[in-house]
Scaffold this motif. Sequence first.
Motif, PDB file in Angstrom:
ATOM      1  N   SER A 291      50.115  41.036  30.059  1.00  0.00           N
ATOM      2  CA  SER A 291      50.470  42.052  31.057  1.00  0.00           C
ATOM      3  C   SER A 291      50.993  43.337  30.430  1.00  0.00           C
ATOM      4  CB  SER A 291      51.515  41.497  32.033  1.00  0.00           C
ATOM      5  OG  SER A 291      52.682  41.094  31.349  1.00  0.00           O
ATOM      6  N   ALA A 292      51.036  43.417  29.108  1.00  0.00           N
ATOM      7  CA  ALA A 292      51.594  44.593  28.441  1.00  0.00           C
ATOM      8  C   ALA A 292      50.709  45.813  28.641  1.00  0.00           C
ATOM      9  CB  ALA A 292      51.766  44.318  26.950  1.00  0.00           C
ATOM     10  N   ILE A 293      51.362  46.967  28.745  1.00  0.00           N
ATOM     11  CA  ILE A 293      50.648  48.231  28.941  1.00  0.00           C
ATOM     12  C   ILE A 293      50.355  48.926  27.614  1.00  0.00           C
ATOM     13  CG2 ILE A 293      51.639  48.569  31.229  1.00  0.00           C
ATOM     14  CD1 ILE A 293      53.582  50.600  29.983  1.00  0.00           C
ATOM     15  N   THR A 294      50.792  48.349  26.497  1.00  0.00           N
ATOM     16  CA  THR A 294      50.747  49.030  25.206  1.00  0.00           C
ATOM     17  C   THR A 294      49.520  48.692  24.361  1.00  0.00           C
ATOM     18  OG1 THR A 294      52.227  47.298  24.404  1.00  0.00           O
ATOM     19  CG2 THR A 294      53.226  49.390  25.024  1.00  0.00           C
ATOM     20  N   GLY A 295      48.562  47.989  24.907  1.00  0.00           N
ATOM     21  CA  GLY A 295      47.312  47.721  24.201  1.00  0.00           C
ATOM     22  C   GLY A 295      47.506  46.986  22.889  1.00  0.00           C
ATOM     23  N   ASP A 296      46.821  47.460  21.848  1.00  0.00           N
ATOM     24  CA  ASP A 296      46.862  46.786  20.548  1.00  0.00           C
ATOM     25  C   ASP A 296      48.246  46.806  19.903  1.00  0.00           C
ATOM     26  OD1 ASP A 296      44.184  46.232  20.806  1.00  0.00           O
ATOM     27  OD2 ASP A 296      43.516  47.927  19.563  1.00  0.00           O
ATOM     28  N   ALA A 297      49.112  47.705  20.346  1.00  0.00           N
ATOM     29  CA  ALA A 297      50.469  47.771  19.795  1.00  0.00           C
ATOM     30  C   ALA A 297      51.400  46.724  20.404  1.00  0.00           C
ATOM     31  CB  ALA A 297      51.055  49.167  20.023  1.00  0.00           C
TER      32      ALA A 297
ATOM     33  N   HIS B 204      43.824  21.338  19.722  1.00  0.00           N
ATOM     34  CA  HIS B 204      42.933  20.825  20.770  1.00  0.00           C
ATOM     35  C   HIS B 204      41.644  21.653  20.762  1.00  0.00           C
ATOM     36  CE1 HIS B 204      46.321  18.544  22.462  1.00  0.00           C
ATOM     37  NE2 HIS B 204      47.036  19.622  22.218  1.00  0.00           N
ATOM     38  N   PRO B 205      40.738  21.378  19.811  1.00  0.00           N
ATOM     39  CA  PRO B 205      39.534  22.209  19.666  1.00  0.00           C
ATOM     40  C   PRO B 205      38.643  22.236  20.915  1.00  0.00           C
ATOM     41  CG  PRO B 205      39.810  20.755  17.770  1.00  0.00           C
ATOM     42  CD  PRO B 205      40.823  20.336  18.794  1.00  0.00           C
ATOM     43  N   ASP B 206      38.769  21.238  21.766  1.00  0.00           N
ATOM     44  CA  ASP B 206      37.935  21.196  22.971  1.00  0.00           C
ATOM     45  C   ASP B 206      38.605  21.899  24.160  1.00  0.00           C
ATOM     46  OD1 ASP B 206      39.960  19.330  23.149  1.00  0.00           O
ATOM     47  OD2 ASP B 206      38.753  17.849  24.216  1.00  0.00           O
ATOM     48  N   ALA B 207      39.724  22.565  23.912  1.00  0.00           N
ATOM     49  CA  ALA B 207      40.450  23.237  25.000  1.00  0.00           C
ATOM     50  C   ALA B 207      39.581  24.333  25.616  1.00  0.00           C
ATOM     51  CB  ALA B 207      41.753  23.829  24.477  1.00  0.00           C
ATOM     52  N   ARG B 208      39.706  24.471  26.920  1.00  0.00           N
ATOM     53  CA  ARG B 208      39.026  25.551  27.640  1.00  0.00           C
ATOM     54  C   ARG B 208      40.058  26.626  27.941  1.00  0.00           C
ATOM     55  NH1 ARG B 208      35.983  24.534  32.595  1.00  0.00           N
ATOM     56  NH2 ARG B 208      37.970  23.729  33.301  1.00  0.00           N
ATOM     57  N   ILE B 209      39.708  27.875  27.646  1.00  0.00           N
ATOM     58  CA  ILE B 209      40.642  28.988  27.828  1.00  0.00           C
ATOM     59  C   ILE B 209      40.135  29.908  28.933  1.00  0.00           C
ATOM     60  CG2 ILE B 209      41.762  30.969  26.740  1.00  0.00           C
ATOM     61  CD1 ILE B 209      41.125  29.484  24.035  1.00  0.00           C
ATOM     62  N   THR B 210      41.004  30.194  29.869  1.00  0.00           N
ATOM     63  CA  THR B 210      40.750  31.222  30.878  1.00  0.00           C
ATOM     64  C   THR B 210      41.685  32.370  30.559  1.00  0.00           C
ATOM     65  OG1 THR B 210      40.164  29.588  32.555  1.00  0.00           O
ATOM     66  CG2 THR B 210      40.797  31.779  33.342  1.00  0.00           C
ATOM     67  N   TYR B 211      41.126  33.560  30.340  1.00  0.00           N
ATOM     68  CA  TYR B 211      41.938  34.713  29.980  1.00  0.00           C
ATOM     69  C   TYR B 211      41.944  35.713  31.125  1.00  0.00           C
ATOM     70  CZ  TYR B 211      43.715  38.857  27.666  1.00  0.00           C
ATOM     71  OH  TYR B 211      44.463  39.963  27.351  1.00  0.00           O
ATOM     72  N   ARG B 212      43.132  36.233  31.412  1.00  0.00           N
ATOM     73  CA  ARG B 212      43.252  37.285  32.421  1.00  0.00           C
ATOM     74  C   ARG B 212      44.245  38.326  31.924  1.00  0.00           C
ATOM     75  NH1 ARG B 212      41.766  38.186  37.714  1.00  0.00           N
ATOM     76  NH2 ARG B 212      41.077  36.057  38.149  1.00  0.00           N
ATOM     77  N   ASP B 213      43.779  39.568  31.865  1.00  0.00           N
ATOM     78  CA  ASP B 213      44.639  40.681  31.496  1.00  0.00           C
ATOM     79  C   ASP B 213      45.159  41.305  32.788  1.00  0.00           C
ATOM     80  OD1 ASP B 213      45.902  42.925  30.564  1.00  0.00           O
ATOM     81  OD2 ASP B 213      44.249  43.586  29.285  1.00  0.00           O
ATOM     82  N   LEU B 214      46.388  41.000  33.126  1.00  0.00           N
ATOM     83  CA  LEU B 214      46.964  41.485  34.372  1.00  0.00           C
ATOM     84  C   LEU B 214      47.127  42.999  34.374  1.00  0.00           C
ATOM     85  CD1 LEU B 214      49.709  38.752  34.926  1.00  0.00           C
ATOM     86  CD2 LEU B 214      47.347  38.769  35.742  1.00  0.00           C
ATOM     87  N   ASN B 215      47.150  43.607  33.189  1.00  0.00           N
ATOM     88  CA  ASN B 215      47.253  45.056  33.109  1.00  0.00           C
ATOM     89  C   ASN B 215      46.007  45.744  33.684  1.00  0.00           C
ATOM     90  OD1 ASN B 215      48.584  47.513  32.266  1.00  0.00           O
ATOM     91  ND2 ASN B 215      47.032  47.637  30.672  1.00  0.00           N
ATOM     92  N   MET B 216      44.934  45.015  33.840  1.00  0.00           N
ATOM     93  CA  MET B 216      43.725  45.579  34.440  1.00  0.00           C
ATOM     94  C   MET B 216      43.901  45.771  35.947  1.00  0.00           C
ATOM     95  SD  MET B 216      42.020  46.065  31.785  1.00  0.00           S
ATOM     96  CE  MET B 216      40.448  46.578  32.440  1.00  0.00           C
ATOM     97  N   GLY B 217      44.994  45.223  36.484  1.00  0.00           N
ATOM     98  CA  GLY B 217      45.303  45.438  37.894  1.00  0.00           C
ATOM     99  C   GLY B 217      45.389  44.157  38.690  1.00  0.00           C
ATOM    100  N   VAL B 218      46.500  43.964  39.338  1.00  0.00           N
ATOM    101  CA  VAL B 218      46.708  42.858  40.278  1.00  0.00           C
ATOM    102  C   VAL B 218      47.209  43.482  41.569  1.00  0.00           C
ATOM    103  CG1 VAL B 218      47.953  40.720  40.766  1.00  0.00           C
ATOM    104  CG2 VAL B 218      47.330  41.280  38.405  1.00  0.00           C
ATOM    105  N   PRO B 219      46.496  43.290  42.667  1.00  0.00           N
ATOM    106  CA  PRO B 219      46.925  43.932  43.915  1.00  0.00           C
ATOM    107  C   PRO B 219      48.306  43.466  44.349  1.00  0.00           C
ATOM    108  CG  PRO B 219      44.742  42.918  44.147  1.00  0.00           C
ATOM    109  CD  PRO B 219      45.284  42.475  42.829  1.00  0.00           C
ATOM    110  N   ALA B 220      49.124  44.424  44.750  1.00  0.00           N
ATOM    111  CA  ALA B 220      50.427  44.084  45.322  1.00  0.00           C
ATOM    112  C   ALA B 220      50.214  43.532  46.721  1.00  0.00           C
ATOM    113  CB  ALA B 220      51.313  45.326  45.383  1.00  0.00           C
ATOM    114  N   ILE B 221      51.045  42.584  47.100  1.00  0.00           N
ATOM    115  CA  ILE B 221      50.946  42.056  48.460  1.00  0.00           C
ATOM    116  C   ILE B 221      51.523  43.097  49.425  1.00  0.00           C
ATOM    117  CG2 ILE B 221      50.974  39.653  47.702  1.00  0.00           C
ATOM    118  CD1 ILE B 221      53.890  39.497  48.620  1.00  0.00           C
TER     119      ILE B 221
END
Length: 195
Positions: free
Chosen positions: A8-14, A32-49
């Motif tokens: 969720s950081a706004i500072t990118g690579d820093a 756990h090499p067979d782990a499944r990863i779901t990635y979400r960058d919240l900084n891309m925007g999450v609507p406020a309720i």
Amino acid sequence: MNILHLDSAITGDASVSRKLTAEAVAKLTAAHPDARITYRDLNMGVPAIDTEWFHAVRMTPENPSPKQLELIATSDAYLKEVQDADVLVIGLPVYNFNLPAQLKNWLDQIARAGISFRYTAEGPEGLLKGKRAIIAYAAAGTPMGSEMDHASKYLRHMLGFLGITDVTFIPADGLALDRDAAMTRAQQALEELAA
């Protein structure tokens, strides 16, 4: 193992929290090499309720409008990612003594009465039990656990409210005061992290 990786950081690579979440996920996937990863960058925007969200998601209309269907689908998608996860790896950069707005928006989206928590005669009960959360806490000058730290306390409380009580913090606090010492503390916590 299913891993939900949230930044969720706004500072990118820093961003220190992004670096630490990536290292935590790498440690988990090495074990756990067979782990499944779901990635979400919240900084891309999450609507406020808001009022529209409340009427769509909480009031469950019989004939939802296209806009309401979109709001429901968005909230459902965030929630399903959590429901499917065994481990949540969450980046927690501290801005103005608290968590980023986009992370708060995400919590609001997944806090759904009857789905992620319920009220009982004994009090609220979280329904997202059996999950683990690893939190990468990064702060320039807010010591984790101090009186001015409203971020880690709130996030721990909200996760617990939803039933996620196995919470580990990787603290990199005091970055503006002694970056090397802060990163050393974080690396030690990563090394001690049970994969």
